[in-house]
Structure formats: structure tokens, C-alpha cells
Design a protein around this motif. Structure first.
Motif, short mmCIF file in Angstrom:
data_model
loop_
_atom_site.label_atom_id
_atom_site.label_comp_id
_atom_site.label_asym_id
_atom_site.label_seq_id
_atom_site.Cartn_x
_atom_site.Cartn_y
_atom_site.Cartn_z
N LEU A 154 0.82 -1.21 0.00
CA LEU A 154 0.00 0.00 0.00
C LEU A 154 0.86 1.26 0.00
N LEU A 155 1.98 1.23 0.75
CA LEU A 155 2.83 2.41 0.87
C LEU A 155 3.77 2.60 -0.32
N PHE A 156 4.32 1.49 -0.84
CA PHE A 156 5.42 1.62 -1.80
C PHE A 156 5.07 1.23 -3.23
N GLU A 157 3.95 0.59 -3.45
CA GLU A 157 3.57 0.17 -4.80
C GLU A 157 2.26 0.82 -5.20
N GLU A 158 1.88 0.65 -6.45
CA GLU A 158 0.66 1.27 -6.96
C GLU A 158 -0.40 0.21 -7.26
N LEU A 159 -0.56 -0.72 -6.35
CA LEU A 159 -1.61 -1.72 -6.51
C LEU A 159 -2.96 -1.09 -6.17
N PRO A 160 -4.04 -1.55 -6.78
CA PRO A 160 -5.37 -1.01 -6.46
C PRO A 160 -5.71 -1.23 -4.98
N PHE A 161 -6.41 -0.28 -4.42
CA PHE A 161 -6.75 -0.35 -3.01
C PHE A 161 -7.67 -1.54 -2.72
N THR A 162 -8.53 -1.90 -3.69
CA THR A 162 -9.43 -3.04 -3.47
C THR A 162 -8.66 -4.35 -3.32
N VAL A 163 -7.56 -4.50 -4.06
CA VAL A 163 -6.74 -5.70 -3.95
C VAL A 163 -6.15 -5.81 -2.55
N ILE A 164 -5.62 -4.71 -2.06
CA ILE A 164 -4.99 -4.70 -0.73
C ILE A 164 -6.04 -4.86 0.37
N SER A 211 -7.10 -10.15 -12.47
CA SER A 211 -7.62 -8.99 -13.22
C SER A 211 -6.58 -7.88 -13.28
N HIS A 212 -5.92 -7.61 -12.15
CA HIS A 212 -4.94 -6.53 -12.13
C HIS A 212 -3.70 -6.86 -12.94
N PHE A 213 -3.16 -8.07 -12.75
CA PHE A 213 -1.90 -8.41 -13.41
C PHE A 213 -2.07 -8.72 -14.89
N THR A 214 -3.28 -8.95 -15.35
CA THR A 214 -3.49 -9.09 -16.79
C THR A 214 -3.74 -7.75 -17.46
N SER A 215 -4.18 -6.77 -16.68
CA SER A 215 -4.42 -5.44 -17.27
C SER A 215 -3.16 -4.57 -17.28
N GLU A 216 -2.24 -4.81 -16.36
CA GLU A 216 -0.98 -4.06 -16.31
C GLU A 216 0.18 -5.03 -16.35
N TRP A 217 1.25 -4.62 -17.03
CA TRP A 217 2.41 -5.50 -17.19
C TRP A 217 3.33 -5.40 -15.98
N TYR A 218 3.71 -6.54 -15.46
CA TYR A 218 4.71 -6.67 -14.40
C TYR A 218 5.66 -7.79 -14.81
N PRO A 219 6.92 -7.74 -14.39
CA PRO A 219 7.81 -8.89 -14.64
C PRO A 219 7.25 -10.14 -13.95
N PHE A 220 7.53 -11.28 -14.56
CA PHE A 220 6.96 -12.54 -14.06
C PHE A 220 7.37 -12.82 -12.62
N HIS A 221 8.62 -12.54 -12.26
CA HIS A 221 9.06 -12.85 -10.90
C HIS A 221 8.34 -11.99 -9.86
#
Length: 201
Positions: free
Chosen positions: A60-70, A113-123
Motif C-alpha cells: 500500500l505504501l510503496f507500490e501502486e496496486l489497487p486499493f481493493t486488492v490490498i 484482473s490486475h496483473f493481466t491489465s498491467e504488465w509486471y515482470p513474471f518474478h
């Protein structure tokens, strides 16, 4: 050229077999440890829930994940914590168990839903799924067989009357088939591995 290609597929099959057997042996050993040390297992799962909650706060503090996920992840940790109240017993109709199952499903849906809509490295995706979504449910899954060998108490059967007041004999007379992870692995061991024949001299 073709022989080395064929050999690579044979080697891959052997490696998959060895990895599968190693995972099964590790699960069997973990299930044995959980049955032996249920109180310690409960503490370990509690620390895993605290660790996962701290990871969610850091996300929540350091990444830009959706608030609903957290938020759903934190609510899921609350449901997991409710399961620890009666550990190693799991009542399928308890709010903690129902909340845990719902939170696992919803958290996986939101994460996919989140990780298919935005690209992140696999690891990074694998790290999120491993630490936030799989670690605590896997610990509960391994500990499912722990309640099979726990001594009975009066709290288990509050409606006992007459001849049923003998907790121990009532417990063993009503004890049905075991369905935990350890029972499943023992059944697989008996059906897959050859039995040793004892020699009588």
C-alpha cells in the motif's frame, strides 16, 4: 541431432518425476510435523498472517496496486486469523472458514484482473501470488490432518448425555474415515509403493 532431442524429452520426464516425488515427500514430512506439533504450527501460521499483513501494508505504501486488492487481502488475513481460534479444528460453517474460502476466490480474481491489465515482470507476479495469496492457505491445507490425532475434549461434543459422557470411548467409536492430507499421502504410499514382506524364521 534427433537423438539428443529425444534424450532431452526423456530427461525432462525424469526431472518432473523426481520433482513430483520430492514435493510429495516434503508434504508428507510437513504433515507429520504438523500432527506432532499443533501448538507450534498454530503460532507459525499466526506469524505468517502477521508477515503477510505487513507485506500488504508495504504494498500500500510503496507500490501502486489497487486499493481493493490490498483491502480484500487484509480482510482475507482477518478471516484466516479467525480460523486460528479453533485450530486445529475447522468447522465448515464457521464465519472464519467461509470468509477464508470467499477471500481466496475473490483475491485470486482481483489479482488476475490486475496483473493481466498491467504488465509486471513474471518474478514480481510470482512473488505476489506466493507471499500474499498462497503461503497462508497452503499452511492451513497442510495442517488439515492435524485434528485427526488430537485428543478429544468435552468442548467437542457439548450435547452428550447418558452413555455418551465417556469422551474418549465416544470419540473413538464415532471416529470415521480420515480425509486429511496425511491420510491421502498414506493411501497413495500404500497403493503406489511396494510393501515389504517380513520374513519369518
Amino acid at each position: 541431432m534427433w537423438f539428443l532431442y529425444l534424450l532431452s524429452w526423456i530427461a525432462l520426464s525424469i526431472q518432473i518425476l523426481v520433482v513430483t516425488l520430492s514435493i510429495a515427500a516434503g508434504l508428507y514430512y510437513l504433515a507429520e510435523l504438523v500432527e506432532e506439533y499443533t501448538v507450534f504450527t498454530s503460532k507459525v501460521i499466526g506469524y505468517l498472517i502477521i508477515f503477510t499483513t505487513a507485506v500488504y501494508v508495504c504494498l500500500l505504501l510503496f507500490e501502486e496496486l489497487p486499493f481493493t486488492v490490498i483491502l480484500c487481502g487484509l480482510l482475507g488475513n482477518g478471516a484466516y486469523y479467525l480460523l486460528l481460534n479453533d485450530f486445529p479444528y475447522f468447522a465448515l460453517t464457521s464465519p472464519g472458514f467461509i470468509g477464508s474460502v470467499v477471500s481466496v476466490t475473490v483475491n485470486h480474481y482481483l489479482a488476475f484482473s490486475h496483473f493481466t491489465s498491467e504488465w509486471y515482470p513474471f518474478h514480481e507476479v510470482l512473488a505476489y501470488f506466493t507471499v500474499c495469496l498462497w503461503m497462508v492457505p497452503f499452511a492451513f491445507f497442510v495442517s488439515l490432518s492435524a485434528n485427526e490425532n488430537v485428543l478429544p475434549t468435552m468442548a467437542e461434543r457439548p450435547n452428550m448425555t447418558g452413555d455418551e459422557t465417556d469422551v474418549v470411548s465416544n470419540y473413538f467409536s464415532r471416529k470415521g474415515k480420515k480425509y486429511g492430507l496425511l491420510a491421502m499421502l498414506k493411501t497413495a504410499q500404500e497403493s503406489v509403493l511396494p510393501q515389504r514382506v517380513k520374513k519369518h524364521f
